[in-house]
Each structure stands twice: as structure tokens, then as C-alpha cells.
Design a protein around this motif. Structure first.
Motif, PDB file in Angstrom:
ATOM      1  N   TRP A  88      51.276  47.665 129.252  1.00  0.00           N
ATOM      2  CA  TRP A  88      50.380  47.632 128.450  1.00  0.00           C
ATOM      3  C   TRP A  88      52.030  47.114 127.233  1.00  0.00           C
ATOM      4  O   TRP A  88      52.330  47.686 127.232  1.00  0.00           O
ATOM      5  N   ALA A  89      51.527  47.267 125.909  1.00  0.00           N
ATOM      6  CA  ALA A  89      52.756  46.910 124.324  1.00  0.00           C
ATOM      7  C   ALA A  89      52.992  48.203 124.594  1.00  0.00           C
ATOM      8  O   ALA A  89      51.971  48.886 124.591  1.00  0.00           O
ATOM      9  N   GLY A  90      54.162  48.741 123.855  1.00  0.00           N
ATOM     10  CA  GLY A  90      54.676  49.966 122.949  1.00  0.00           C
ATOM     11  C   GLY A  90      54.736  50.700 123.932  1.00  0.00           C
ATOM     12  O   GLY A  90      55.234  50.521 125.445  1.00  0.00           O
ATOM     13  N   GLY A  91      54.968  51.975 123.432  1.00  0.00           N
ATOM     14  CA  GLY A  91      55.105  53.251 124.420  1.00  0.00           C
ATOM     15  C   GLY A  91      55.263  54.161 123.110  1.00  0.00           C
ATOM     16  O   GLY A  91      54.244  54.366 122.348  1.00  0.00           O
ATOM     17  N   PRO A  92      55.465  55.770 124.256  1.00  0.00           N
ATOM     18  CA  PRO A  92      55.162  56.113 123.150  1.00  0.00           C
ATOM     19  C   PRO A  92      54.779  56.871 121.681  1.00  0.00           C
ATOM     20  O   PRO A  92      55.614  56.156 121.323  1.00  0.00           O
ATOM     21  N   TYR A  93      53.639  56.902 121.217  1.00  0.00           N
ATOM     22  CA  TYR A  93      54.291  57.151 119.874  1.00  0.00           C
ATOM     23  C   TYR A  93      52.538  58.242 119.138  1.00  0.00           C
ATOM     24  O   TYR A  93      51.244  58.107 120.090  1.00  0.00           O
ATOM     25  N   ALA A 240      58.775  50.145 125.911  1.00  0.00           N
ATOM     26  CA  ALA A 240      59.322  51.166 126.379  1.00  0.00           C
ATOM     27  C   ALA A 240      59.268  50.656 127.846  1.00  0.00           C
ATOM     28  O   ALA A 240      59.544  51.670 128.994  1.00  0.00           O
ATOM     29  N   LEU A 241      58.942  50.285 128.209  1.00  0.00           N
ATOM     30  CA  LEU A 241      58.130  50.032 129.541  1.00  0.00           C
ATOM     31  C   LEU A 241      58.790  49.222 130.925  1.00  0.00           C
ATOM     32  O   LEU A 241      58.935  47.671 130.054  1.00  0.00           O
ATOM     33  N   ASN A 242      59.323  49.676 131.763  1.00  0.00           N
ATOM     34  CA  ASN A 242      60.128  47.985 132.848  1.00  0.00           C
ATOM     35  C   ASN A 242      58.556  47.599 133.482  1.00  0.00           C
ATOM     36  O   ASN A 242      57.545  48.428 134.221  1.00  0.00           O
ATOM     37  N   HIS A 299      53.262  59.904 127.805  1.00  0.00           N
ATOM     38  CA  HIS A 299      54.364  60.327 127.421  1.00  0.00           C
ATOM     39  C   HIS A 299      55.880  60.319 127.991  1.00  0.00           C
ATOM     40  O   HIS A 299      56.694  61.156 127.961  1.00  0.00           O
ATOM     41  N   ASP A 300      55.632  59.661 129.286  1.00  0.00           N
ATOM     42  CA  ASP A 300      56.596  59.463 130.381  1.00  0.00           C
ATOM     43  C   ASP A 300      56.906  58.449 130.657  1.00  0.00           C
ATOM     44  O   ASP A 300      55.488  57.429 131.264  1.00  0.00           O
TER      45      ASP A 300
END
Ligand code: FUC
Length: 800
Positions: A88-93, A240-242, A299-300
Motif C-alpha cells: 500500500w502507499a504511505g507508512g504508519p501515520y 515506508a515500505l520496500n 506500526h512496524d
């Protein structure tokens, strides 16, 4: 004329009528693909086609709950569009708006003063999530196999066998019979493509990976390709993801080598990321595909995508193809084969699936309803497995970086609907990812409750995403609806009811309690009757007729219905688990002050506190939120509360039968609960028409949205068996279109499994299996019988 003969004649005439134009079309259409009738001896639970997919909604889905693909089946070029459920797009927010709490009392006052549009503006300025949108689910990329041949082929057939979860493509070219088999193993976590030919040395192609992700690189060796990349930032939330994807190629005979196509201005777009692997003159080839991201939980994001992929690939490569295939089939069938449905079959079954969809309304293809039903079960097994993510708006299958509605979780109906068939249709394991998501929302929603409302407990509004965002999004019109989490809790409660599993209830109870706590702190008295209501809220996503241009209101009917369920179920759970007695008493007292269900001037069930339904801007609005009480809830029931059921029926009549895919499916379930099988069936005919079903049987909102598939399967089950309010109802709404049939393995609340056979529209036998020994009332028509069935001693009933 004897009726059996007359029936056969009708079928024959209808079949020829269907068949002739098709043969003619095949003959005139293209010289490339010749229609071969011998290839059409399909096993009953197979989708099949006589040409390759051109559109994505013609391609066939496979998946293991995490990794998925859409298979196009081209002759010159095979295309697998790939997905990984955590990309998915983005990261923890955390999107909670810190201005909300101060605005809340003003918003409430404006609403109670009837100044809805002003309230909506203030919500828009002060209470909406930051950012206003959530993160989209993203496609992983595409695998292409280029065969470089355009020679004439015959006997082309592309299919998906729901019983084995294996897709295949077959054709003949230059006298050689080619076959591809493709499956996605839940056991070994790889997609397997097996290419064979009936003559040696005939298999040559190049294989390449592409992706629309710009931050990605592809490297090829002599027999493997690896892609590494990053997800996208969205709405100001950093990426935030690879992710890693890998393809491994094994051949029997022939050879493989690294291949770098010559990039020119014209082919650059098509070839994309350049290095590929060539297979030359093999007898057979096997491709394994693995993929992973660094997502561990909301969150990780510290997972090692490359290591995960390498480990899975190595483990899979250690197994023989036969073993991979066998383990895959066994794992699939363990779930899939629990339910069998027979609604009758005709020669229409021999037609390709897309042709059958186009002709379903003609009424001579009952087996297509079975196929549709089992396809939904296949989809749920393929997109929602323990340990994975829940089914999104598109299940697992999305070919875009910006899919419709972000392919997220819309929790004002759509995600809940995805899981309607899970319990009745005997796939309770598939609910595991939903349970996990709700437990996580019960964590993230604590902050939204505190920051935006100053309340205890937790809240989730009308959408969520991979990061379990819970604040109101998109605009007040849609987003300012604090009941999303509370509705999801009802899916979990139902999971408990069907299983009677107290350990599961213990696990979900804290989330139920937290959801209820939020409302104890936020319900307010409305000024006219002093009933307790939600405020601000809305009746999803229907404009408030008392306002000019907003849905914002206080105390819409659905909210009170969901809260009555939530409070009742918390009270019941507290008794079962022997905990929180004081809390339960408090819930009981609050429950008795909730605004009641009201019947309006047209005899309809009111959607709002005021009698405004007939002044609605859209009388046929797709959402039928106030009918939640009839289905999926059972507060309104033809047997227990006939007056309310009549009012719900009136509301349904006003709303009409045809709407978006999911909204059509909801109506089907509602008519089933009203015990009007023929009406439900006529709605199903619209659902299973080209207007609402794509050639690959995917639901057409339009665009593709998977909830209609799941809602439709649930509707079929509701026609045959219902189990609300401590009663098992056999054939409560059997339509005349299915006079003879049988079903095996449906589940009923209380820990039961039920097999039913009927003839000439009448029950002939039912077998009820109990796992718990719980007492239950059986009903067939007006006849009821109270029974207690010992585990392992199934009870036979003939309805007398
Ligand atoms: C709700 C529905 C739409 C669509 C979207 C994903 O907003 O009203 O029809 O299903 O969710």
C-alpha cells in the motif's frame, strides 16, 4: 405433453437459440481461433472462455490470501498482473484532527438548531482527518511471457477450475498441443506456472517483470529475475515500505539465458524494465514467483522483503512440481469442498462463462447460480486467509496505483458485506484477517476517540486502510460517521454465534467493550423527545432531506440499530464471560434511552429521526442503511416483529430493486429475510447480468468491486437457510426458479451444519449436525420443532 419432456424441449430450443449465433460469430469472427466443441466438456465448477482476456475484468483471479494474480491467457503474450496484499502507499501515520474536540459542542448545537449545512462546514474545517484521504492499495507489477509467435491456433481454451484453484490455458499450434497451468499456493507462498507441450523442444519464450512503481529496479540472471522497489508516498504521508518480487525459471530440455532486449523509442514503453530471461527449445518450463514487502503490522515496517522472498523461493524450489501442486490442491479443497450446492443443470453449462452471463436472465441455466455462489467462496479463500490482510474493495486484485476508492476498506457496508458469506458458507477461517484488523482498529481508534471526541474507548469512521487509520475522511458527507468500528464488531459477534467458541469471544470482547464505551461517552440527548442519539452522524451516504446539501444529521436509524446490537451483545458477552456486570447494567440503562425505530407516514421504516423519507433527494439511493436492522441484523424479523418487517418492506419497495453491485446484493439478502424468494431471485437475475457482472464473474459496481460477489453468495445461502433469533429455518425463501436441488455443509448459528434436499419446491430431507449439543428450534414453513442434537449424531428432519 409430459412435463419432463416439455421441459427438455424448452431447454433444447433455448440451447440451440443460444448456441447458433455463437457458432456463427466464431465462424465469421476471426480466422485465428476456431471454436472447438470437444473442448467444452467442462467440469461443473469451472469458468471457461474460448479467447484470451483483453480487459482486466476478463482475466481470471488466483490468490493465496497474500499473493495474487490476474491471468490473461494470451497466445503470443501471457500476462499476469501481480499483487501483494501489504503493498500500500504511505507508512504508519495518525490522522486524528486536534481541532475537532473544541468544535464538537458547536457542531452539535448547530445540528440540533437545524443548521445542518453550517454544521457540515464546521466539520469540514475542524474535524476531518489530516490528511483528508487515506492510503491506496497498490499493484505490484506485471509478469509477461512473450512467445513471439502469431501463428494460427486452434482449440483455444482458458479456464479456472474452482475445485482445484488452478487456471489453465490450452491451444494447438502447428499440430503441437500447448498447455499452461497456473496456481498460487497458500502452502508454499509462490505462484507456479507450468508450461508443457506434447512434442519436445517446442517451448520458447522470454519472461520479464514490469512495474508502474517508479522507484524500482529489475535485475536478471540466467534463470531468475528479481525486482526491488519502494511504495509511494501519498497525501503527504512518506513511503515506508520496500518490496521484492522474484521469478525463477526451470526448464526440462532446452536452455535459459539472460536476455537484454534492444530498447527503442517505440518499444520502451512496452518493454519497460529491461533485463529478461529467455527460454529456448525446452520440453517443459516451470516458473516460480515469490513476492513480499517489509510490512509487519500497522506500526512496524521493519520486515526484510528480500530475505523473505529468497527463503520462500528456496523452500519452494526444493519441492517437486507434483508436490507443490498436490499440497496446493489439498489446502484449497480443505476449505472449498465443505459446501456443495446443486440447483440443477442444463446444457447451457457447455457454453463459455461470458456467454452464460449474457443469457442468465432467460432462466435456463440454474447451474450458473451455483457457479456464481462457489466462485464467491473461491474468491474469499483466495483473498482472505489466516495471517493475511482482510479482503479490500477489490479483494486482493488491483492493477493500479490509484484504484477506485483506493481499493481500501469502506466500513459503512462494503467490508462487512465481504464477510457475509464467510459464516453461512462454511469459511470461518477466512474471517481471521478481519478479526485481526478490528483488534488493531481498537488500538488506533483509541487516539481518535480521545483527540476528536474526548471519549474513552475507540472509534473508526467510514473507511480504514493498511495503517488502520480511523479518523473521518473524504468529506463530512461520507466520512463523519462514527459507527464503522461498531458495525465491524457485529461481524465478529456473528463469528462467535456461528462457532459458539468462548475463547474467541474472550479475545474480541475488549474490542466490543471499547466500541461501546465510546458511545457511552458521546451519545447526547436530542431536544424533542430527549432520546439518546449519535451527533454528529449521517445515514451512509444519503443526503439529509432537511438540509440543503449535506448528509449530516443526528441519530440516523442505522446508528441506533447498530448500537442496540452492540450493547445487547456486550451485555450477553459479559454474562457468558462472567465479567463487567456493572458495565453491562450501565449499557442496559443507556440502551433503553436510545431513540426507537419509527414507522413513517408512508408505512415505511424511517431512515431519520424525523419522517423525511419521501422527501429524500434520491428516493432510490443505493445505501439502504436503515434496513441494517433486517439484514445483516435480525432486530426486524418477519416472525418476531411483523409490523417492523412490513415497514422495512415498504422502505425496500420505495428504494427499488436495482442499484450498484453491492447495493443490489444487499437488497437480495433483505428480500430473502422477508421470506420472498421470488423477489430476491429477480434481483439476483439483475446482479448476475452483464450490467452487474463482468465476463470473469467479478462484480461490477461498476467498476469492479468484490462486495457484490460476496453479498450475492450470501443472498443465495439466505434463500436456503437462515438461523437468526435462535431458530434454524429450512428453505425459508426458496424461489420457484429452483424447484429441485440440494445443499450440503451450510452453517447455522449455534454451532450447526445443515444439509437440505428439496423436490418440486418442497423439503424432502434435512440433516442437522451439531458440534455443541445446543438446543435449537427448527422451522420449515409453519411447522416448528424443538430439538437437542448430540454431537456426532446428526438429526434427520422431513419438516413434519
Ligand atoms: C461507498 C459507496 C460507493 C462505493 C464506495 C467504495 O462510498 O457508496 O457506492 O461502494 O463506498
Amino acid at each position: 405433453m409430459p412435463s419432463l419432456f416439455r421441459h427438455s424441449l424448452v431447454c433444447l430450443v433455448a440451447f440451440v437459440a443460444l448456441w447458433l449465433p455463437l457458432c456463427l460469430a466464431a465462424a465469421t469472427n476471426s480466422a485465428l481461433v476456431v471454436y472447438d466443441t470437444n473442448a467444452l466438456t467442462a467440469s461443473p465448477l469451472t469458468l471457461f472462455y474460448t479467447n484470451a482476456a483483453h480487459q482486466w475484468t476478463e482475466a481470471l483471479p488466483i490468490g493465496n490470501g497474500r499473493l495474487g494474480a490476474m491471468i490473461f491467457g494470451g497466445v503470443a503474450r501471457e500476462h499476469l498482473q501481480l499483487n501483494e496484499a501489504t503493498l500500500w502507499a504511505g507508512g504508519p501515520y495518525d490522522p486524528a484532527n486536534t481541532n475537532a474536540l473544541a468544535a464538537l459542542p458547536v457542531v452539535r448545537q448547530l445540528i440540533f438548531d437545524g443548521k445542518y449545512d453550517e454544521a457540515s462546514q464546521l466539520i469540514s474545517q475542524k474535524m476531518m482527518a489530516v490528511p483528508l484521504q487515506q492510503m491506496p492499495y497498490e499493484t505490484l507489477g506485471d509478469l509477461f511471457l512473450d512467445f513471439g509467435s502469431n501463428e494460427a491456433v486452434t482449440d483455444y481454451r482458458r479456464d479456472l477450475d474452482l475445485d482445484t484453484a488452478i487456471a489453465s490455458v490450452r491451444y494447438t499450434a502447428n499440430g503441437v498441443h500447448f498447455k499452461r497451468e497456473i496456481f498460487c499456493s497458500p502452502v508454499d507462498q509462490v505462484i507456479v506456472i507450468q508450461l508443457t507441450a506434447d512434442q519436445p523442444g517446442q517451448i520458447s519464450f522470454t519472461v520479464g517483470l514490469q512495474t508502474p512503481h517508479t522507484a524500482a529496479a529489475v535485475l536478471a540472471g540466467t534463470n531468475s529475475i528479481e525486482m526491488y522497489g519502494y511504495n509511494n508516498a501519498a497525501h503527504g504521508v512518506p513511503a515506508a515500505l520496500n518490496f521484492t518480487a522474484k521469478v525463477n525459471v526451470r526448464v526440462v530440455g532446452g536452455q535459459t539465458k539472460r536476455f537484454t532486449p534492444l530498447l527503442t523509442e517505440t518499444n520502451r514503453q512496452e518493454i519497460g524494465l529491461a533485463t529478461q530471461v529467455s527460454v529456448l527449445h525446452a520440453n517443459a518450463a516451470t516458473l516460480l514467483i515469490a513476492a513480499a514487502t517489509s510490512y509487519k503490522n500497522y506500526h512496524d515496517v521493519s520486515g526484510k522483503s528480500q530475505a523473505l522472498v529468497h527463503n520462500r523461493m528456496e523452500a519452494a524450489m526444493d519441492k517437486s512440481l507434483e508436490r507443490l501442486r498436490r499440497d496446493h490442491i489439498a489446502a484449497h479443497q480443505e476449505l472449498f469442498r465443505r459446501v456443495s450446492l446443486n440447483l440443477g443443470a442444463t446444457d447451457a453449462m457447455k457454453l463459455p462463462t461470458d456467454v452464460r452471463i449474457a443469457h442468465f436472465a432467460e432462466g435456463n441455466d440454474p447451474q450458473l447460480a451455483t457457479l456464481y455462489f462457489q466462485f464467491a467462496r473461491y474468491l474469499l479463500i483466495s483473498c482472505s486467509r489466516p495471517g493475511g490482510q482482510p479482503a479490500t474493495l477489490q479483494g486482493l486484485w488491483n492493477n493500479s496505483l490509484k484504484p477506485p476508492w483506493d481499493s481500501k476498506y469502506t466500513i459503512n457496508i462494503n467490508t462487512e458485506m465481504n464477510y457475509w458469506p464467510a459464516e453461512t458458507c462454511n469459511l470461518p477461517e477466512c474471517v481471521d484477517p478481519l478479526t485481526q484488523m478490528v483488534l488493531e482498529l481498537a488500538e488506533t481508534g483509541v487516539r481518535t476517540a480521545r483527540v476528536e471526541y474526548g471519549a474513552r474507548g475507540w472509534v473508526a469512521h467510514h473507511n480504514t486502510d493498511l495503517w488502520r487509520a480511523t479518523a473521518p475522511i473524504d468529506g463530512p458527507q461520507y466520512g463523519m460517521w462514527p459507527l464503522g468500528g461498531a458495525w465491524l464488531c457485529q461481524n465478529l459477534w456473528d463469528h462467535y454465534l456461528f462457532s459458539d467458541d468462548k475463547a474467541y469471544l474472550r479475545k474480541i470482547y475488549p474490542a466490543m467493550k471499547g466500541a461501546a464505551q465510546f458511545f457511552l461517552d458521546t451519545l447526547v440527548e436530542e431536544p424533542t423527545h430527549h432520546w439518546l442519539v449519535t451527533c454528529p452522524s449521517l445515514s451512509p451516504e444519503n443526503d439529509n432531506p432537511a438540509a440543503t446539501n449535506t448528509s449530516i444529521t443526528a441519530g440516523p436509524t442505522i446508528d441506533l440499530e447498530i448500537l442496540r446490537d452492540l450493547f445487547d451483545h456486550c451485555i450477553e458477552a459479559s454474562a457468558i464471560l462472567d465479567t463487567d456486570r456493572k458495565f453491562a447494567t450501565q449499557l442496559g440503562a443507556t440502551r433503553s434511552r436510545l431513540a426507537p425505530l419509527q414507522i413513517g407516514s408512508a408505512g415505511q421504516l424511517q431512515e431519520w429521526l424525523q419522517d423525511l423519507d419521501l422527501q429524500a433527494y434520491d428516493l432510490h439511493h443505493r445505501h439502504v442503511s436503515h434496513l441494517y436492522g433486517l439484514f445483516p441484523s435480525a432486530q426486524i424479523d418477519v416472525i418476531d416483529t411483523p409490523d417492523l418487517a412490513a415497514a422495512a418492506k415498504k422502505s425496500l419497495e420505495i428504494r427499488g430493486d436495482q442499484a450498484t453491485g453491492w447495493a443490489t446484493a444487499w437488497r437480495m439478502n433483505l428480500w430473502a429475510r422477508l421470506h420472498d424468494g421470488d423477489h430476491a431471485y429477480s434481483i439476483f437475475q439483475f446482479l448476475l447480468s452483464p450490467a452487474r457482472t463482468y465476463p470473469d464473474l467479478f462484480d461490477a459496481h461498476p467498476p469492479f468491486q468484490i462486495d457484490g460477489n460476496f453479498g450475492g453468495a450470501s443472498g443465495i445461502a439466505e434463500l436456503l437457510l437462515q438461523s437468526q433469533n435462535h431458530e434454524i429455518q429450512l428453505l425459508p425463501a426458496l424461489p420457484h426458479a429452483w424447484p429441485n436441488g440440494s445443499v450440503k455443509g451450510l452453517r447455522a448459528r449455534g454451532g450447526f451444519e445443515v444439509d437440505i434436499t428439496w423436490q418440486d419446491g418442497q423439503l424432502t430431507a434435512a440433516t442437522i449436525h451439531s458440534r455443541t449439543g445446543n438446543p435449537v428450534r427448527l422451522r420449515y414453513g409453519q411447522t416448528t420443532r424443538f430439538v437437542q442434537i448430540a454431537p456426532n449424531h446428526p438429526f434427520q428432519w422431513h419438516g413434519q
